[in-house]
Design a protein around this motif. Structure first.
Motif, PDB file in Angstrom:
ATOM      1  N   SER A  34      26.823  13.049  17.443  1.00 15.19           N
ATOM      2  CA  SER A  34      26.956  14.130  18.413  1.00 15.19           C
ATOM      3  C   SER A  34      26.392  15.414  17.828  1.00 15.19           C
ATOM      4  O   SER A  34      25.759  16.202  18.537  1.00 15.19           O
ATOM      5  CB  SER A  34      28.405  14.314  18.863  1.00 15.19           C
ATOM      6  OG  SER A  34      29.200  14.806  17.810  1.00 15.19           O
ATOM      7  N   SER A  41      18.731  18.680  20.647  1.00 16.03           N
ATOM      8  CA  SER A  41      18.657  19.333  21.951  1.00 16.03           C
ATOM      9  C   SER A  41      18.120  20.757  21.842  1.00 16.03           C
ATOM     10  O   SER A  41      17.618  21.302  22.829  1.00 16.03           O
ATOM     11  CB  SER A  41      20.035  19.362  22.615  1.00 16.03           C
ATOM     12  OG  SER A  41      20.457  18.055  22.892  1.00 16.03           O
ATOM     13  N   GLN A 150      27.718  22.876  22.845  1.00 14.58           N
ATOM     14  CA  GLN A 150      28.437  21.599  22.833  1.00 14.58           C
ATOM     15  C   GLN A 150      29.887  21.855  23.201  1.00 14.58           C
ATOM     16  O   GLN A 150      30.538  22.714  22.615  1.00 14.58           O
ATOM     17  CB  GLN A 150      28.339  20.973  21.435  1.00 14.58           C
ATOM     18  CG  GLN A 150      28.960  19.601  21.341  1.00 14.58           C
ATOM     19  CD  GLN A 150      28.601  18.915  20.036  1.00 14.58           C
ATOM     20  OE1 GLN A 150      27.478  18.513  19.857  1.00 14.58           O
ATOM     21  NE2 GLN A 150      29.550  18.807  19.140  1.00 14.58           N
ATOM     22  N   GLN A 151      30.367  21.126  24.180  1.00  9.61           N
ATOM     23  CA  GLN A 151      31.743  21.252  24.639  1.00  9.61           C
ATOM     24  C   GLN A 151      32.701  20.600  23.631  1.00  9.61           C
ATOM     25  O   GLN A 151      32.273  19.866  22.748  1.00  9.61           O
ATOM     26  CB  GLN A 151      31.901  20.578  26.015  1.00  9.61           C
ATOM     27  CG  GLN A 151      30.964  21.116  27.072  1.00  9.61           C
ATOM     28  CD  GLN A 151      31.264  22.548  27.432  1.00  9.61           C
ATOM     29  OE1 GLN A 151      32.396  22.883  27.765  1.00  9.61           O
ATOM     30  NE2 GLN A 151      30.263  23.411  27.359  1.00  9.61           N
ATOM     31  N   THR A 155      30.184  16.906  24.712  1.00 11.61           N
ATOM     32  CA  THR A 155      29.144  16.894  25.724  1.00 11.61           C
ATOM     33  C   THR A 155      28.161  18.021  25.428  1.00 11.61           C
ATOM     34  O   THR A 155      28.562  19.169  25.252  1.00 11.61           O
ATOM     35  CB  THR A 155      29.746  17.102  27.132  1.00 11.61           C
ATOM     36  OG1 THR A 155      30.684  16.067  27.388  1.00 11.61           O
ATOM     37  CG2 THR A 155      28.676  17.099  28.208  1.00 11.61           C
ATOM     38  N   MET A 157      25.497  20.671  26.537  1.00 11.32           N
ATOM     39  CA  MET A 157      25.156  21.416  27.745  1.00 11.32           C
ATOM     40  C   MET A 157      23.912  22.258  27.487  1.00 11.32           C
ATOM     41  O   MET A 157      23.773  22.849  26.419  1.00 11.32           O
ATOM     42  CB  MET A 157      26.305  22.351  28.135  1.00 11.32           C
ATOM     43  CG  MET A 157      27.645  21.659  28.365  1.00 11.32           C
ATOM     44  SD  MET A 157      27.682  20.638  29.827  1.00 11.32           S
ATOM     45  CE  MET A 157      27.757  21.863  31.106  1.00 11.32           C
ATOM     46  N   SER A 165      24.854  26.306  33.472  1.00  8.44           N
ATOM     47  CA  SER A 165      24.819  25.292  32.417  1.00  8.44           C
ATOM     48  C   SER A 165      24.844  23.931  33.076  1.00  8.44           C
ATOM     49  O   SER A 165      25.503  23.730  34.096  1.00  8.44           O
ATOM     50  CB  SER A 165      26.031  25.428  31.488  1.00  8.44           C
ATOM     51  OG  SER A 165      25.931  26.596  30.709  1.00  8.44           O
ATOM     52  N   VAL A 166      24.121  22.992  32.479  1.00 11.18           N
ATOM     53  CA  VAL A 166      24.030  21.646  33.031  1.00 11.18           C
ATOM     54  C   VAL A 166      24.128  20.651  31.885  1.00 11.18           C
ATOM     55  O   VAL A 166      23.648  20.929  30.778  1.00 11.18           O
ATOM     56  CB  VAL A 166      22.715  21.468  33.828  1.00 11.18           C
ATOM     57  CG1 VAL A 166      21.509  21.637  32.947  1.00 11.18           C
ATOM     58  CG2 VAL A 166      22.684  20.159  34.553  1.00 11.18           C
ATOM     59  N   LYS A 167      24.795  19.529  32.130  1.00  8.75           N
ATOM     60  CA  LYS A 167      24.871  18.484  31.114  1.00  8.75           C
ATOM     61  C   LYS A 167      23.470  17.974  30.819  1.00  8.75           C
ATOM     62  O   LYS A 167      22.662  17.788  31.725  1.00  8.75           O
ATOM     63  CB  LYS A 167      25.723  17.312  31.608  1.00  8.75           C
ATOM     64  CG  LYS A 167      27.177  17.590  31.712  1.00  8.75           C
ATOM     65  CD  LYS A 167      27.900  16.344  32.201  1.00  8.75           C
ATOM     66  CE  LYS A 167      29.367  16.606  32.414  1.00  8.75           C
ATOM     67  NZ  LYS A 167      30.055  15.418  32.932  1.00  8.75           N
ATOM     68  N   LEU A 168      23.206  17.733  29.556  1.00 10.03           N
ATOM     69  CA  LEU A 168      21.913  17.179  29.156  1.00 10.03           C
ATOM     70  C   LEU A 168      21.636  15.896  29.927  1.00 10.03           C
ATOM     71  O   LEU A 168      20.512  15.646  30.352  1.00 10.03           O
ATOM     72  CB  LEU A 168      21.872  16.934  27.650  1.00 10.03           C
ATOM     73  CG  LEU A 168      20.616  16.310  27.088  1.00 10.03           C
ATOM     74  CD1 LEU A 168      19.401  17.179  27.342  1.00 10.03           C
ATOM     75  CD2 LEU A 168      20.770  16.047  25.604  1.00 10.03           C
ATOM     76  N   THR A 169      22.666  15.093  30.141  1.00 11.69           N
ATOM     77  CA  THR A 169      22.498  13.817  30.840  1.00 11.69           C
ATOM     78  C   THR A 169      22.199  13.979  32.330  1.00 11.69           C
ATOM     79  O   THR A 169      21.774  13.034  32.975  1.00 11.69           O
ATOM     80  CB  THR A 169      23.758  12.925  30.680  1.00 11.69           C
ATOM     81  OG1 THR A 169      24.895  13.664  31.139  1.00 11.69           O
ATOM     82  CG2 THR A 169      23.943  12.529  29.233  1.00 11.69           C
ATOM     83  N   ASP A 170      22.427  15.198  32.896  1.00 11.18           N
ATOM     84  CA  ASP A 170      22.155  15.451  34.315  1.00 11.18           C
ATOM     85  C   ASP A 170      20.754  15.997  34.573  1.00 11.18           C
ATOM     86  O   ASP A 170      20.375  16.191  35.730  1.00 11.18           O
ATOM     87  CB  ASP A 170      23.183  16.429  34.900  1.00 11.18           C
ATOM     88  CG  ASP A 170      24.556  15.805  35.048  1.00 11.18           C
ATOM     89  OD1 ASP A 170      24.658  14.562  34.990  1.00 11.18           O
ATOM     90  OD2 ASP A 170      25.536  16.556  35.205  1.00 11.18           O
TER      91      ASP A 170
END
Length: 176
Positions: A34, A41, A150-151, A155, A157, A165-170
């Motif tokens: 992580s 990222s 990082q949350q 996660t 972001m 803010s948006v999740k990297l996976t989104d």
């Protein structure tokens, strides 16, 4: 306890200890990954990503806002509206029939009266008529990544221009 039962219990304890050790090693590996995901990222900073329902930052002399609307069944018609950060409609456009796929859009920062809008964040809404039904699909905006965080749950972001803010996976698309 008979010898066979004793040996069987020792084997079970040994297997439990090995499984516990493996679990701890795997947990440490996931935690290290992580951190690695967070570091990798950071290469996204300055890149353009497609983000659903993100604001576009309009500045004098800046680039026009761009994005796309996903139309999986095409459209008989599309109404595209632009709102300022106070929720006031500043521009709208009616577009005719659209094929199946992603419909690209570009907004140069002009209001309905033809004058340039003030600097700020602007939001977009699409109303689509397709196969006799009216829907409001999300509007994807091409936004510049300004930061990464990082949350607590690990996660990653991406922070994009305009404050979202948006999740990297989104993230749907990545450009230069």
């Amino acid at each position: 306890v008979k010898n066979e039962a004793f040996v069987a219990q020792l084997a079970q304890f040994s297997q439990l200890e090995a499984t516990t050790g493996m679990s701890e090693t795997l947990k440490a590996y996931v935690e290290s990954m992580s951190g690695e995901r967070m570091m990798s990222s950071t290469s996204m900073i300055g890149k353009t990503v497609a983000v659903s329902d993100a604001p576009a930052v309009i500045m004098k002399g800046g680039k026009p806002a761009q994005g796309f609307i996903s139309l999986p069944t095409g459209a008989e018609g599309v109404k595209f509206e632009v709102f300022n950060d106070k929720g006031q409609l500043v521009a709208n456009q009616i577009m005719g029939s659209q094929p199946i796929g992603d419909m690209p859009w570009v907004w140069d920062g002009s209001g309905d009266n033809g004058s340039k809008v003030p600097d700020g964040n602007y939001f977009f809404k699409a109303t689509v008529i397709s196969q006799g039904k009216t829907t409001n699909p999300s509007v994807s905006v091409l936004s510049t990544v300004t930061g990464v965080n990082q949350q607590a749950d690990k996660t990653v972001m991406l922070e994009v221009a305009g404050g979202k803010s948006v999740k990297l996976t989104d993230v749907q698309r990545i450009g230069s």
